[in-house]
Motif scaffolding. Structure first.
Motif, PDB file in Angstrom:
ATOM      1  N   GLU A 177     -14.763   0.517   0.549  1.00  0.00           N
ATOM      2  CA  GLU A 177     -13.318   0.724   0.688  1.00  0.00           C
ATOM      3  C   GLU A 177     -12.870   0.588   2.139  1.00  0.00           C
ATOM      4  O   GLU A 177     -11.807   0.032   2.423  1.00  0.00           O
ATOM      5  CB  GLU A 177     -12.934   2.098   0.128  1.00  0.00           C
ATOM      6  N   ARG A 213       0.809  -1.205   0.000  1.00  0.00           N
ATOM      7  CA  ARG A 213       0.000   0.000   0.000  1.00  0.00           C
ATOM      8  C   ARG A 213       0.846   1.260   0.000  1.00  0.00           C
ATOM      9  O   ARG A 213       0.506   2.247  -0.626  1.00  0.00           O
ATOM     10  CB  ARG A 213      -0.939   0.023   1.210  1.00  0.00           C
ATOM     11  N   ARG A 248      -6.853   5.395   1.762  1.00  0.00           N
ATOM     12  CA  ARG A 248      -5.664   4.541   1.650  1.00  0.00           C
ATOM     13  C   ARG A 248      -4.474   5.174   2.352  1.00  0.00           C
ATOM     14  O   ARG A 248      -3.678   4.480   2.998  1.00  0.00           O
ATOM     15  CB  ARG A 248      -5.363   4.254   0.180  1.00  0.00           C
ATOM     16  N   THR A 308     -10.891   0.708  -6.069  1.00  0.00           N
ATOM     17  CA  THR A 308      -9.468   0.525  -5.795  1.00  0.00           C
ATOM     18  C   THR A 308      -9.055  -0.920  -5.946  1.00  0.00           C
ATOM     19  O   THR A 308      -9.862  -1.818  -6.098  1.00  0.00           O
ATOM     20  CB  THR A 308      -9.154   0.979  -4.363  1.00  0.00           C
ATOM     21  N   ASP A 351      -2.452   3.644   5.438  1.00  0.00           N
ATOM     22  CA  ASP A 351      -1.007   3.470   5.289  1.00  0.00           C
ATOM     23  C   ASP A 351      -0.248   4.108   6.443  1.00  0.00           C
ATOM     24  O   ASP A 351       0.805   3.623   6.849  1.00  0.00           O
ATOM     25  CB  ASP A 351      -0.546   4.073   3.963  1.00  0.00           C
ATOM     26  N   LEU A 354     -10.053  -2.071   3.407  1.00  0.00           N
ATOM     27  CA  LEU A 354      -8.874  -1.636   4.138  1.00  0.00           C
ATOM     28  C   LEU A 354      -8.851  -2.140   5.577  1.00  0.00           C
ATOM     29  O   LEU A 354      -7.842  -2.000   6.267  1.00  0.00           O
ATOM     30  CB  LEU A 354      -8.808  -0.103   4.149  1.00  0.00           C
ATOM     31  N   VAL A 389       0.150   3.988  -2.669  1.00  0.00           N
ATOM     32  CA  VAL A 389      -0.259   5.358  -2.371  1.00  0.00           C
ATOM     33  C   VAL A 389       0.651   6.352  -3.060  1.00  0.00           C
ATOM     34  O   VAL A 389       0.199   7.319  -3.660  1.00  0.00           O
ATOM     35  CB  VAL A 389      -0.261   5.592  -0.844  1.00  0.00           C
ATOM     36  N   ILE A 411      -3.695  -5.406   1.123  1.00  0.00           N
ATOM     37  CA  ILE A 411      -3.511  -4.390   2.157  1.00  0.00           C
ATOM     38  C   ILE A 411      -2.541  -4.881   3.226  1.00  0.00           C
ATOM     39  O   ILE A 411      -2.873  -5.728   4.026  1.00  0.00           O
ATOM     40  CB  ILE A 411      -4.852  -4.044   2.825  1.00  0.00           C
TER      41      ILE A 411
END
Length: 316
Positions: free
Chosen positions: A97, A4, A68, A33, A72, A101, A8, A37
């Motif tokens: 999402e 990730r 994201r 997306t 992260d 995540l 990103v 992850i």
């Protein structure tokens, strides 16, 4: 496997990335997306929840890029006061999402759940109807974005009525709202505020009394440390006194309402106290980061993250 952090960086560097989904979702800045992850950069002990826009300089305007980036950086929850005002398809994509995540959804505000124009303290049926309609719509919003908690502010004082009568009106309205939310496992969290002395709900002990009277798992306290520092101080004792009715926390240092370490509140001690108390009872709270950034731009966003790393660095 796509990591990730690399994803990103690539995403943020790709201007005009292709958007998928409906036109309205694209206009709102939400994209579909990829998968995969890994663990976030920071491993926080508590579930801190940023809001959209807090890391816009680092992550861009797209909402899923921002999610994201948050993940992260180690933030595994988010709150969005304006979620009920977003298009249905955007709510659904945010929920999808967050699920991908492994992030949790924090509070959103119940639209017209009670304000100066339709205060629940007045006891007027038309005001209560507005509130109950907001609760019904909040159920559908919560389903789309995987939310459990929603903020309710009863509104202003009705100064021509005795305080006990106003309190009774608020309790009656909240009981009816709880009847809507409780079957779905949802919780309205009542937020005492410091923004203006006209607001009916001002202190944590007042909110505790109301929650006890409503007597429902669907009605708890949103303990905003910033507001309570301004209105009552004595933060840790008040948390202890109200503990059984607290459902959610929010953060903001005072003065200034910026990130921890920028004001007078010893957030490291507050975080440690709640962490240890909650762990002993197998509880977990989301901590909404309802504050601004002390410094502008990317530099300010990195300083904010570092402030949370420092404040979360208590020993257990």
């Amino acid at each position: 496997m796509i990591h990730r952090r690399d994803f990103v960086k690539t995403t943020l560097g790709a201007a005009g990335a292709a958007l998928t989904g409906s036109a309205s979702a694209a206009a709102a800045g939400v994209t579909e997306t990829a998968t995969a992850i890994p663990t976030g950069k920071n491993t926080f002990k508590l579930l801190y929840a940023p809001h959209f826009g807090m890391f816009e300089n680092s992550a861009g305007k797209d909402l899923t890029d921002q999610l994201r980036f948050m993940a992260d950086m180690g933030f595994m929850a988010i709150e969005d006061n304006g979620m009920m005002g977003r298009p249905v398809e955007v709510q659904e994509k945010i929920g999808k999402e967050l699920n991908r995540l492994g992030m949790k959804m924090g509070v959103f505000v119940v639209d017209k759940g009670g304000n100066g124009a339709n205060t629940l303290a007045a006891g007027k049926p038309e005001y209560v109807d507005i509130f109950l309609n907001g609760c019904r719509r909040a159920v559908e919003t919560a389903k789309r974005c995987n939310a459990k908690y929603m903020t309710v502010v009863p509104g202003d004082f009705e100064r021509n009525l005795p305080i006990g009568i106003q309190t009774g009106h608020v309790i009656d309205a909240l009981r009816r709202g709880a009847e809507i939310l409780e079957p779905h496992g949802l919780v309205m969290v009542l937020e005492p505020l410091s923004d203006t002395p006209n607001l009916f709900l001002r202190t944590s002990d007042q909110t505790y009394e109301i929650c006890r009277a409503v007597n429902s798992p669907a009605c708890k306290i949103l303990f905003d440390v910033y507001h309570m520092q301004k209105n009552e101080g004595h933060i840790i004792p008040h948390i202890n006194w109200c503990w059984n009715e607290i459902g959610y926390f929010q953060i903001g240092d005072n003065p200034g309402r910026k990130e921890p370490t920028t004001g007078e509140i010893n957030y490291k001690n507050v975080f440690k106290h709640v962490y240890q108390k909650a762990k002993a009872e197998n509880k977990e709270f989301i901590w909404g980061m309802e504050h601004g950034n002390a410094k502008p731009g990317k530099e300010g966003e990195m300083a904010l993250i570092q402030a949370y790393v420092e404040s979360d660095g208590f020993t257990v």
